[in-house]
Scaffold this active site. Structure first.
Site, PDB file in Angstrom:
ATOM      1  N   ALA A  15      13.742  15.237  14.181  1.00 23.04           N
ATOM      2  CA  ALA A  15      12.947  14.037  13.915  1.00 23.04           C
ATOM      3  C   ALA A  15      12.165  14.172  12.614  1.00 23.04           C
ATOM      4  CB  ALA A  15      11.993  13.770  15.089  1.00 23.04           C
ATOM      5  N   GLU A  30      12.371   1.617  -3.004  1.00 22.15           N
ATOM      6  CA  GLU A  30      11.355   0.570  -2.808  1.00 22.15           C
ATOM      7  C   GLU A  30      10.202   0.738  -3.798  1.00 22.15           C
ATOM      8  OE1 GLU A  30      11.751  -1.961  -0.797  1.00 22.15           O
ATOM      9  OE2 GLU A  30      13.607  -1.177   0.076  1.00 22.15           O
ATOM     10  N   GLN A  35       4.533   2.323  -5.609  1.00 22.00           N
ATOM     11  CA  GLN A  35       3.227   1.918  -6.135  1.00 22.00           C
ATOM     12  C   GLN A  35       2.123   2.226  -5.138  1.00 22.00           C
ATOM     13  OE1 GLN A  35       4.052  -2.196  -6.804  1.00 22.00           O
ATOM     14  NE2 GLN A  35       4.943  -1.854  -8.831  1.00 22.00           N
ATOM     15  N   GLU A  71       4.210  -0.822   5.020  1.00 18.85           N
ATOM     16  CA  GLU A  71       5.217  -0.970   3.966  1.00 18.85           C
ATOM     17  C   GLU A  71       6.542  -0.345   4.385  1.00 18.85           C
ATOM     18  OE1 GLU A  71       7.074  -2.452   1.073  1.00 18.85           O
ATOM     19  OE2 GLU A  71       4.899  -2.748   0.952  1.00 18.85           O
ATOM     20  N   GLU A  87      23.971 -13.998   2.124  1.00 22.64           N
ATOM     21  CA  GLU A  87      23.822 -15.456   2.157  1.00 22.64           C
ATOM     22  C   GLU A  87      22.450 -15.828   2.712  1.00 22.64           C
ATOM     23  OE1 GLU A  87      25.292 -14.083   6.035  1.00 22.64           O
ATOM     24  OE2 GLU A  87      26.089 -13.771   4.030  1.00 22.64           O
ATOM     25  N   HIS A  89      19.589 -17.399   4.785  1.00 24.42           N
ATOM     26  CA  HIS A  89      19.452 -17.883   6.160  1.00 24.42           C
ATOM     27  C   HIS A  89      17.963 -17.960   6.463  1.00 24.42           C
ATOM     28  CE1 HIS A  89      19.621 -18.118  10.533  1.00 24.42           C
ATOM     29  NE2 HIS A  89      20.885 -18.482  10.386  1.00 24.42           N
ATOM     30  N   SER A 100       6.364  -9.079   4.723  1.00 26.35           N
ATOM     31  CA  SER A 100       5.490  -9.125   3.556  1.00 26.35           C
ATOM     32  C   SER A 100       4.067  -9.509   3.960  1.00 26.35           C
ATOM     33  CB  SER A 100       6.053 -10.127   2.541  1.00 26.35           C
ATOM     34  OG  SER A 100       5.214 -10.230   1.422  1.00 26.35           O
ATOM     35  N   TRP A 114     -12.980  -0.412   3.135  1.00 25.48           N
ATOM     36  CA  TRP A 114     -13.622   0.234   1.989  1.00 25.48           C
ATOM     37  C   TRP A 114     -14.922  -0.472   1.616  1.00 25.48           C
ATOM     38  CZ3 TRP A 114     -12.139   4.250  -1.557  1.00 25.48           C
ATOM     39  CH2 TRP A 114     -11.098   5.043  -1.072  1.00 25.48           C
ATOM     40  N   LEU A 118     -18.517   1.457   1.970  1.00 25.05           N
ATOM     41  CA  LEU A 118     -19.246   1.724   0.719  1.00 25.05           C
ATOM     42  C   LEU A 118     -20.495   0.866   0.565  1.00 25.05           C
ATOM     43  CD1 LEU A 118     -16.252   2.297  -1.695  1.00 25.05           C
ATOM     44  CD2 LEU A 118     -17.640   3.995  -0.484  1.00 25.05           C
TER      45      LEU A 118
END
Length: 128
Positions: A15, A30, A35, A71, A87, A89, A100, A114, A118
């Protein structure tokens, strides 16, 4: 009945290997993951430094790791959808858009955590 295959410690080793392959694939294919990973490499030590106690440190660091987890899941969804076909769909588009959106919400969570940590007890370096 369970799936045949390795059990016990061998399964854990396998694993871990599959997880490593997944991380390498995400980094290679990706750009968003790359990033976010480089941002995490900067933000995780910063979170450790800026957190006033272990709870703060954990919240700052885990919120950044949450973005990477989401992500990876989003990239997995996109890979499966792309494998099915090129295609257009509406369900494929919906799945990608939802993935997303999940990343976007994880980023918002990170920003809120954060800001809360802070602003509640700013470290000396941030006090004016």
């Amino acid at each position: 009945m369970g799936k045949p295959g390795a059990t016990g410690f061998r399964r854990i080793i396998n694993a871990a290997g599959y997880s490593w392959l997944g991380l390498k694939a995400a980094y290679k294919h990706e750009s968003a993951f790359r990033q976010e990973l480089w941002l995490a490499i900067f933000m995780i030590p910063l979170g450790y430094y800026l957190g006033q106690d272990w709870t703060d440190k954990a919240a700052l660091i885990c919120s950044v790791l949450l973005v990477l987890v989401v992500e990876l899941l989003n990239s997995g969804i996109e890979a499966v959808v792309d494998r099915i076909g090129d295609e257009p769909h509406k369900l494929s588009g919906r799945a990608k858009d939802m993935g997303s959106a999940a990343v976007f919400i994880a980023l918002i969570i990170t920003a809120i955590v954060w800001a809360a940590v802070l602003l509640e007890s700013p470290p000396a370096i941030l006090q004016l």
